[in-house]
Write a protein that holds these residues in place. Structure first.
Motif, PDB file in Angstrom:
ATOM      1  N   VAL A   4       3.728  -2.976   3.499  1.00 29.79           N
ATOM      2  CA  VAL A   4       2.369  -3.359   3.888  1.00 29.79           C
ATOM      3  C   VAL A   4       1.388  -2.207   3.675  1.00 29.79           C
ATOM      4  O   VAL A   4       1.604  -1.092   4.170  1.00 29.79           O
ATOM      5  N   ALA A   5       0.315  -2.478   2.948  1.00 24.70           N
ATOM      6  CA  ALA A   5      -0.764  -1.511   2.742  1.00 24.70           C
ATOM      7  C   ALA A   5      -1.921  -1.823   3.675  1.00 24.70           C
ATOM      8  O   ALA A   5      -2.110  -2.969   4.105  1.00 24.70           O
ATOM      9  N   LEU A   6      -2.699  -0.794   3.974  1.00 21.94           N
ATOM     10  CA  LEU A   6      -3.861  -0.958   4.844  1.00 21.94           C
ATOM     11  C   LEU A   6      -5.105  -0.442   4.121  1.00 21.94           C
ATOM     12  O   LEU A   6      -5.132   0.684   3.639  1.00 21.94           O
ATOM     13  N   VAL A   7      -6.122  -1.314   4.072  1.00 20.09           N
ATOM     14  CA  VAL A   7      -7.383  -0.983   3.400  1.00 20.09           C
ATOM     15  C   VAL A   7      -8.526  -1.175   4.387  1.00 20.09           C
ATOM     16  O   VAL A   7      -8.513  -2.109   5.196  1.00 20.09           O
ATOM     17  N   THR A   8      -9.517  -0.288   4.316  1.00 16.66           N
ATOM     18  CA  THR A   8     -10.728  -0.465   5.111  1.00 16.66           C
ATOM     19  C   THR A   8     -11.905   0.070   4.300  1.00 16.66           C
ATOM     20  O   THR A   8     -11.751   0.435   3.133  1.00 16.66           O
ATOM     21  N   ASP A   9     -13.090   0.098   4.915  1.00 20.63           N
ATOM     22  CA  ASP A   9     -14.249   0.656   4.220  1.00 20.63           C
ATOM     23  C   ASP A   9     -14.723   1.911   4.945  1.00 20.63           C
ATOM     24  O   ASP A   9     -14.285   2.210   6.057  1.00 20.63           O
ATOM     25  N   SER A  10     -15.625   2.640   4.307  1.00 19.36           N
ATOM     26  CA  SER A  10     -15.997   3.968   4.798  1.00 19.36           C
ATOM     27  C   SER A  10     -16.800   3.948   6.092  1.00 19.36           C
ATOM     28  O   SER A  10     -17.019   4.998   6.698  1.00 19.36           O
ATOM     29  N   SER A  11     -17.202   2.778   6.565  1.00 17.04           N
ATOM     30  CA  SER A  11     -17.906   2.716   7.845  1.00 17.04           C
ATOM     31  C   SER A  11     -16.970   2.920   9.027  1.00 17.04           C
ATOM     32  O   SER A  11     -17.412   2.999  10.170  1.00 17.04           O
ATOM     33  N   CYS A  12     -15.647   3.018   8.777  1.00 17.81           N
ATOM     34  CA  CYS A  12     -14.678   3.148   9.880  1.00 17.81           C
ATOM     35  C   CYS A  12     -14.800   4.486  10.604  1.00 17.81           C
ATOM     36  O   CYS A  12     -14.375   4.611  11.759  1.00 17.81           O
ATOM     37  N   ASP A  13     -15.317   5.505   9.922  1.00 16.47           N
ATOM     38  CA  ASP A  13     -15.589   6.813  10.532  1.00 16.47           C
ATOM     39  C   ASP A  13     -14.359   7.519  11.096  1.00 16.47           C
ATOM     40  O   ASP A  13     -14.485   8.367  11.999  1.00 16.47           O
ATOM     41  N   LEU A  14     -13.187   7.206  10.585  1.00 15.95           N
ATOM     42  CA  LEU A  14     -11.979   7.913  11.032  1.00 15.95           C
ATOM     43  C   LEU A  14     -11.920   9.312  10.426  1.00 15.95           C
ATOM     44  O   LEU A  14     -12.308   9.506   9.271  1.00 15.95           O
ATOM     45  N   PRO A  15     -11.429  10.286  11.176  1.00 17.32           N
ATOM     46  CA  PRO A  15     -11.254  11.628  10.610  1.00 17.32           C
ATOM     47  C   PRO A  15     -10.275  11.603   9.433  1.00 17.32           C
ATOM     48  O   PRO A  15      -9.332  10.794   9.412  1.00 17.32           O
ATOM     49  N   GLN A  16     -10.493  12.487   8.495  1.00 16.11           N
ATOM     50  CA  GLN A  16      -9.641  12.551   7.302  1.00 16.11           C
ATOM     51  C   GLN A  16      -8.172  12.782   7.658  1.00 16.11           C
ATOM     52  O   GLN A  16      -7.277  12.281   6.982  1.00 16.11           O
ATOM     53  N   ARG A  17      -7.921  13.517   8.745  1.00 17.11           N
ATOM     54  CA  ARG A  17      -6.519  13.815   9.117  1.00 17.11           C
ATOM     55  C   ARG A  17      -5.751  12.522   9.432  1.00 17.11           C
ATOM     56  O   ARG A  17      -4.567  12.405   9.094  1.00 17.11           O
ATOM     57  N   GLU A  74      -3.991  -1.233  -7.798  1.00 19.80           N
ATOM     58  CA  GLU A  74      -3.233   0.018  -7.666  1.00 19.80           C
ATOM     59  C   GLU A  74      -2.129  -0.123  -6.611  1.00 19.80           C
ATOM     60  O   GLU A  74      -0.983   0.311  -6.820  1.00 19.80           O
ATOM     61  N   LEU A  75      -2.470  -0.748  -5.486  1.00 22.42           N
ATOM     62  CA  LEU A  75      -1.482  -0.947  -4.421  1.00 22.42           C
ATOM     63  C   LEU A  75      -0.348  -1.853  -4.881  1.00 22.42           C
ATOM     64  O   LEU A  75       0.824  -1.614  -4.576  1.00 22.42           O
ATOM     65  N   LYS A  76      -0.718  -2.888  -5.598  1.00 24.17           N
ATOM     66  CA  LYS A  76       0.305  -3.798  -6.142  1.00 24.17           C
ATOM     67  C   LYS A  76       1.253  -3.047  -7.069  1.00 24.17           C
ATOM     68  O   LYS A  76       2.473  -3.201  -6.998  1.00 24.17           O
ATOM     69  N   GLN A  77       0.693  -2.200  -7.934  1.00 26.53           N
ATOM     70  CA  GLN A  77       1.516  -1.427  -8.872  1.00 26.53           C
ATOM     71  C   GLN A  77       2.421  -0.432  -8.155  1.00 26.53           C
ATOM     72  O   GLN A  77       3.486  -0.067  -8.659  1.00 26.53           O
ATOM     73  N   LYS A  78       2.000   0.004  -6.968  1.00 26.89           N
ATOM     74  CA  LYS A  78       2.821   0.933  -6.184  1.00 26.89           C
ATOM     75  C   LYS A  78       3.926   0.227  -5.406  1.00 26.89           C
ATOM     76  O   LYS A  78       4.677   0.866  -4.670  1.00 26.89           O
ATOM     77  N   GLY A  79       3.989  -1.086  -5.551  1.00 24.93           N
ATOM     78  CA  GLY A  79       5.080  -1.828  -4.923  1.00 24.93           C
ATOM     79  C   GLY A  79       4.770  -2.445  -3.577  1.00 24.93           C
ATOM     80  O   GLY A  79       5.665  -2.967  -2.900  1.00 24.93           O
ATOM     81  N   PHE A  80       3.508  -2.413  -3.167  1.00 24.68           N
ATOM     82  CA  PHE A  80       3.145  -3.066  -1.899  1.00 24.68           C
ATOM     83  C   PHE A  80       3.184  -4.580  -2.089  1.00 24.68           C
ATOM     84  O   PHE A  80       2.681  -5.108  -3.084  1.00 24.68           O
ATOM     85  N   THR A  81       3.808  -5.252  -1.131  1.00 23.55           N
ATOM     86  CA  THR A  81       3.936  -6.713  -1.203  1.00 23.55           C
ATOM     87  C   THR A  81       2.850  -7.422  -0.384  1.00 23.55           C
ATOM     88  O   THR A  81       2.540  -8.581  -0.620  1.00 23.55           O
ATOM     89  N   HIS A  82       2.300  -6.702   0.596  1.00 23.41           N
ATOM     90  CA  HIS A  82       1.303  -7.259   1.507  1.00 23.41           C
ATOM     91  C   HIS A  82       0.194  -6.244   1.718  1.00 23.41           C
ATOM     92  O   HIS A  82       0.436  -5.034   1.654  1.00 23.41           O
ATOM     93  N   CYS A  83      -0.995  -6.760   2.016  1.00 22.91           N
ATOM     94  CA  CYS A  83      -2.136  -5.868   2.264  1.00 22.91           C
ATOM     95  C   CYS A  83      -3.013  -6.461   3.365  1.00 22.91           C
ATOM     96  O   CYS A  83      -3.307  -7.660   3.354  1.00 22.91           O
ATOM     97  N   ILE A  84      -3.390  -5.605   4.311  1.00 22.81           N
ATOM     98  CA  ILE A  84      -4.356  -5.981   5.353  1.00 22.81           C
ATOM     99  C   ILE A  84      -5.634  -5.192   5.097  1.00 22.81           C
ATOM    100  O   ILE A  84      -5.607  -3.958   5.010  1.00 22.81           O
ATOM    101  N   ALA A  85      -6.751  -5.895   4.932  1.00 24.93           N
ATOM    102  CA  ALA A  85      -8.050  -5.255   4.710  1.00 24.93           C
ATOM    103  C   ALA A  85      -8.925  -5.526   5.928  1.00 24.93           C
ATOM    104  O   ALA A  85      -9.262  -6.674   6.223  1.00 24.93           O
TER     105      ALA A  85
END
Length: 282
Positions: A4-17, A74-85
């Motif tokens: 499972v991959a996780l995608v969001t947008d830049s408004s999430c404001d999470l620290p880079q770490r 890109e995520l699909k090519q890396k072998g991810f079968t599922h994605c949550i955006a």
């Protein structure tokens, strides 16, 4: 075997770490000046926005559909079968609807697009909890069910030094901005069940606004054993750290994330914004 991959947008404001630790894929919003366009947080910093607000207030826009398609492939090519955006509220941006359209073009990977109905670290806390679930091996459907529960719990409040930029962005009327400035009234802004801004409260001065936001956290903390907190700010790190110190001894508060808002959000707030977001996890 699910991956499972996780995608969001830049408004999430999470620290880079946190983004790095959990492998979160962040798609940038866009900042558009008359003569240039920037990817939010990638090739422009918040301070650059604030230093130029007197010259030009840029427009903001949802991510480029090309960036979303590229990332999903890109995520699909890396072998991810599922994605949550998980996206910024559909009541504030076209990002959610665009993701929904784009996902129809991608095959051979299950993609769920979730409207957070919130923004900034309200969205960020939801993304953070989702990332933990993925890391801990929760199944895709379990995670989606849990996100719906968490979405109904997350709260976010913020106040600004000046109403000028909310006025310029069409978020409040010129009359309200003028009256607020004359009386030193500080609006506390939140988002409603439709994910749109509304005036939660008005108080006299920034200190009272911060105190009111803390009161809301204290009210909420009576019903939950474990709460994670986000404190977004716009170029007022000292104020944000002071707020963190005021709430760190609340027994239910288990973690506090302090981070500067993305340039795209800073366009609408101007410098001086401080917020309090919180998500009960049990």
């Amino acid at each position: 075997m699910e991956k499972v991959a996780l995608v969001t947008d830049s408004s999430c404001d999470l620290p880079q770490r946190i983004i790095d630790e959990y492998g979160i894929n962040v798609i940038p919003l866009r900042i558009i000046y008359k003569n240039n366009e920037y990817k939010d947080g990638m090739d422009i910093k918040p301070i650059e926005i604030y230093q130029n607000l007197d010259i030009e207030v840029p427009k903001t826009s949802m991510p480029s559909p090309y960036d979303v398609v590229s990332k999903l492939n890109e995520l699909k090519q890396k072998g991810f079968t599922h994605c949550i955006a998980l996206t910024i509220s559909s009541g504030l941006s076209g990002t959610y609807d665009m993701f929904k359209l784009v996902k129809e073009e991608i095959s051979d990977i299950y993609i769920s697009v979730v409207d957070s109905k919130i923004l900034s670290l309200g969205l960020g806390l939801l993304v953070y909890e989702t990332a933990k679930m993925i890391k801990n091996g929760y199944h895709y459907d379990e995670i989606l069910d849990k996100i719906e529960v968490l979405k109904n719990r997350v709260k976010g409040f913020f106040t600004v030094d000046t109403l000028e930029y909310l006025k310029k962005g069409g978020r409040i009327s010129s009359f309200a901005a003028k009256i607020g400035s004359l009386l030193n009234l500080k609006p506390i802004i939140s988002v409603d069940e439709h994910g749109k801004y509304y005036m939660f409260s008005k108080v006299r001065g920034k200190n009272q606004a911060v105190a009111k936001m803390i009161d809301e956290l204290l009210l909420y903390s009576k019903n939950y054993k474990s709460i994670i907190v986000g404190i977004p700010h716009a170029n007022v790190e000292n104020e944000a750290n002071e707020l963190a110190n005021k709430i760190k001894n609340i027994s239910s508060v288990k973690e506090i994330i302090v981070n500067e808002v993305s340039p795209a959000l800073g366009v609408h707030s101007g410098p001086g914004l401080i917020g309090l977001t919180f998500l009960p996890i049990e």
